[in-house]
Design an enzyme around this catalytic site. Structure first.
Site, PDB file in Angstrom:
ATOM      1  N   HIS B 112       0.713 -10.613  -4.464  1.00  0.00           N
ATOM      2  CA  HIS B 112       0.061 -11.879  -4.101  1.00  0.00           C
ATOM      3  C   HIS B 112      -0.935 -12.261  -5.203  1.00  0.00           C
ATOM      4  O   HIS B 112      -1.498 -11.384  -5.875  1.00  0.00           O
ATOM      5  CB  HIS B 112      -0.681 -11.635  -2.786  1.00  0.00           C
ATOM      6  N   ASP B 189      -3.415  -3.157  -1.708  1.00  0.00           N
ATOM      7  CA  ASP B 189      -3.602  -4.441  -1.031  1.00  0.00           C
ATOM      8  C   ASP B 189      -2.927  -4.303   0.334  1.00  0.00           C
ATOM      9  O   ASP B 189      -1.701  -4.312   0.435  1.00  0.00           O
ATOM     10  CB  ASP B 189      -2.962  -5.547  -1.876  1.00  0.00           C
ATOM     11  N   GLN B 192      -0.832  -7.236   4.298  1.00  0.00           N
ATOM     12  CA  GLN B 192       0.358  -7.348   5.157  1.00  0.00           C
ATOM     13  C   GLN B 192       0.725  -6.024   5.808  1.00  0.00           C
ATOM     14  O   GLN B 192       1.662  -5.963   6.602  1.00  0.00           O
ATOM     15  CB  GLN B 192       1.569  -7.850   4.350  1.00  0.00           C
ATOM     16  N   LYS B 215      -5.320 -11.620   9.813  1.00  0.00           N
ATOM     17  CA  LYS B 215      -3.879 -11.385   9.930  1.00  0.00           C
ATOM     18  C   LYS B 215      -3.581 -10.338  11.000  1.00  0.00           C
ATOM     19  O   LYS B 215      -2.442  -9.958  11.201  1.00  0.00           O
ATOM     20  CB  LYS B 215      -3.314 -10.925   8.586  1.00  0.00           C
ATOM     21  N   CYS B 353       2.447 -17.771  -2.868  1.00  0.00           N
ATOM     22  CA  CYS B 353       1.415 -17.228  -3.769  1.00  0.00           C
ATOM     23  C   CYS B 353       1.881 -16.041  -4.593  1.00  0.00           C
ATOM     24  O   CYS B 353       1.079 -15.217  -5.011  1.00  0.00           O
ATOM     25  CB  CYS B 353       0.152 -16.813  -3.018  1.00  0.00           C
TER      26      CYS B 353
HETATM   27  C1  LIG Z   1      -0.107  -9.431   0.220  1.00  0.00           C
HETATM   28  C2  LIG Z   1      -1.336 -10.285   0.375  1.00  0.00           C
HETATM   29  N1  LIG Z   1      -2.426 -10.005  -0.343  1.00  0.00           N
HETATM   30  C3  LIG Z   1      -3.548 -10.734  -0.236  1.00  0.00           C
HETATM   31  C4  LIG Z   1      -3.631 -11.824   0.597  1.00  0.00           C
HETATM   32  C5  LIG Z   1      -4.894 -12.616   0.656  1.00  0.00           C
HETATM   33  O1  LIG Z   1      -5.533 -12.496   1.878  1.00  0.00           O
HETATM   34  P1  LIG Z   1      -6.793 -13.404   2.262  1.00  0.00           P
HETATM   35  O2  LIG Z   1      -6.377 -14.817   2.022  1.00  0.00           O
HETATM   36  O3  LIG Z   1      -7.030 -13.107   3.682  1.00  0.00           O
HETATM   37  O4  LIG Z   1      -7.915 -12.991   1.369  1.00  0.00           O
HETATM   38  C6  LIG Z   1      -2.520 -12.158   1.369  1.00  0.00           C
HETATM   39  C7  LIG Z   1      -2.575 -13.337   2.265  1.00  0.00           C
HETATM   40  O5  LIG Z   1      -1.703 -14.126   2.374  1.00  0.00           O
HETATM   41  C8  LIG Z   1      -1.345 -11.377   1.246  1.00  0.00           C
HETATM   42  O6  LIG Z   1      -0.251 -11.674   1.952  1.00  0.00           O
END
Ligand SMILES: Cc1ncc(COP(=O)(O)O)c(C=O)c1O
Lengths: 138, 398
Positions: B112, B189, B192, B215, B353
């Site tokens: 992401h 990270d 998910q 989430k 993203c």
């Molecule tokens: C794999 C992953 N990393 C990071 C994020 C970023 O999360 P946040 O927007 O809650 O900071 C997301 C959110 O869509 C994600 O799916």
């Protein structure tokens, strides 16, 4: 043709969808906030007249068809006439009173634009050409 | 499962965008309301009963998080605004000061943006290299490819536990073992992963973990930065201000608080943290293993129904999470999303993203369905019925 048929016709057979490396054309990119509709416009000016517009890009049916309809209606217009057309188009997508005689096929979006984000999709090519015209006039 | 706990599900709506954020159960909503109505005061600030109550509630969430991810110490749990902020803090506060020119950071193409862009600042600032571990033909990250890529210059591997486009579960424990044998840090990270399966930081042996409350049935604007204590001690605060200092007089005389307060400057999202605690209790009561199994079964049911549809091109037929990414032949993903929206079905269209689609799969955008435990087999039937009729999609997409 009804609005939907006009939109589908321009989506399936858009005008002037071709890449353009001709240095006589001004290139502008236009994309919406979610970065998913992404259109490159190529505009050729002859003095104050928009002589030609082509485009490339990947976008939804609304953006692609609106680009095609925009191309059809703006080629041959002066910059001022074009800006006037764009203003009328924005009035329509904002749900305000607008001049149907100016917009012609552009009127096909009067309903679509009421569906939330779809308004942004319909406006997209107009934002792009507006940028091109203003930078040409400067 | 548990649909009755979600007010939104009483409406005529099918929500398949859980990768973006989850719905909130009534207990979480009530808990936030409780804070704002019964003890709406600041944490760590007051000497009166209400302030004491807030401190207890706030710190109780830290305890719940610690147990939820099986961290060793409470000090290892830092509240942030979300995954994104946590990852930025890890990069800026820990790795930027540590890494030297020529050191290497390894990512993958399916990360992401929040796990890519913070690292992208290092090449310019510090001469650090950012490279990608190749994925296999299913876009999976294999331990063999990690082995092949690491070298003495590799200092950190930063990867998602489950990616948000492909939904593959990475072999994190093996990667950590291999990395640590080679003096490489692992940053996970968990955005998910933590909401969908048991994540045990001690068992996995990750050095850092970031995830978001929103989430996993919690409120927006809250997340967690976990770091092994000995590492977190070296993480420099990127935000300074009230609540994180012991005292300050001149620029040379600033004394910071101990962990975790040092990394929680300013008034935090108190309501959010307290609500998050309730979300963790809620998930614990359901059981993470049960949630994970349910999602896998539900996904299999969906995939088996989509495969026969010739006009549906599934990008990730294989995957052990609740994410299904696909396109409809010659229909732009956003138009598919709008079509489903007409029937009150929420799905996401776009690039999600991540660069993976463009760089490896060869498409710029897709439709994504991401499931959670409250989705049902009946909802999948409704979705599949709408997706089965290609002519209907084309006719009704505008
Ligand atoms: C794999 C992953 N990393 C990071 C994020 C970023 O999360 P946040 O927007 O809650 O900071 C997301 C959110 O869509 C994600 O799916």
């Amino acid at each position: 043709m009804n609005d939907r048929e006009i939109i589908m016709e321009h989506y399936q057979h858009p005008l002037n969808r071709k890449k353009n490396d001709d240095p006589m054309y001004l290139h502008v990119n236009t994309r919406n906030e979610s970065c998913i509709d992404n259109i490159d416009l190529y505009v050729k000016f002859n003095d104050n007249i928009i002589e030609d517009i082509t485009f490339m890009g990947e976008a939804c049916a609304i953006s692609i068809s609106a680009t095609s309809i925009m191309i059809k209606n703006l080629i041959g217009k002066t910059c001022e006439e074009a800006l006037n057309y764009i203003r009328e188009f924005y009035k329509m997508t904002n749900g305000e009173e607008f001049n149907e005689n100016i917009l012609k096929e552009g009127c096909a979006y009067s309903d679509v634009a009421r569906q939330g984000h779809r308004k942004t999709c319909a406006n997209l090519p107009f934002k792009g050409i507006e940028k091109a015209i203003l930078s040409h006039l400067r | 499962m548990n649909r009755e706990d979600f007010p939104l599900l009483k409406e005529d709506i099918i929500y398949f965008d859980n990768g973006a954020t989850s719905l909130k159960p009534v207990c979480v909503i009530d808990k936030i309301k409780e804070y704002y109505t019964k003890y709406p005061v600041n944490a760590h600030r007051g000497d009166y009963d209400l302030a004491y109550k807030v401190d207890q509630e706030y710190e109780n969430t830290r305890e719940l998080v610690k147990e939820f991810i099986n961290a060793r110490d409470l000090e290892e749990i830092v509240f942030t605004s979300g995954t994104t902020e946590a990852l930025n803090m890890i990069v800026e506060g820990f790795f930027a000061p540590l890494l030297e020119p020529g050191d290497e950071v390894l990512l993958t193409m399916s990360e992401h943006a929040s796990n890519v862009l913070p690292w992208f600042r290092l090449p310019k600032k510090k001469g650090v290299l950012v490279n990608y571990i190749p994925l296999d033909s299913n876009y999976y990250l294999t331990i063999d490819n990690v082995k092949k890529m690491i070298s003495p210059k590799t200092k950190v591997i930063s990867i998602a536990g489950i990616t948000n486009v492909i939904g593959d579960i990475r072999p994190i424990k093996e990667i950590c073992k291999l990395a640590h044998e080679n003096n490489i840090f692992v940053c996970l990270d968990g955005a998910q992963m933590v909401p969908h399966m048991k994540v045990d930081v001690t068992d996995l042996d990750v050095d850092f973990l970031a995830f978001s409350a929103h989430k996993m049935c919690g409120p927006t604007g809250v997340g967690v930065l976990y770091g092994k204590r000995e590492l977190l001690e070296h993480l420099e605060p990127t935000i300074l201000g009230g609540g994180m200092n012991e005292s300050f007089d001149t620029p040379d005389e600033i004394y910071l608080k101990e962990l975790p307060a040092r990394l929680e400057a300013g008034t935090r999202n108190i309501a959010g943290v307290i609500g998050f605690g309730e979300a963790i209790k809620y998930l614990n009561a359901m059981g993470m293993d049960k949630i994970h199994k349910y999602e896998i079964d539900l996904r299999k049911y969906l995939i088996d129904k989509l495969i026969p549809l010739k006009h549906i091109d599934i990008i990730n037929i294989e995957s052990d999470s609740g994410i299904v990414t696909f396109n409809v032949t010659d229909v732009f993903s956003q138009d598919v999303a709008y079509y489903l929206n007409k029937y009150n079905i929420c799905v996401r269209a776009g690039n999600h993203c991540a660069k993976i689609l463009k760089s490896s799969v060869g498409v710029n955008n897709t439709v994504r369905i991401s499931l959670y435990f409250y989705n049902t087999y009946e909802e999948i039937d409704d979705l599949v019925e709408l997706l089965s009729d290609y002519q209907k999609i084309v006719k009704e997409m505008i």
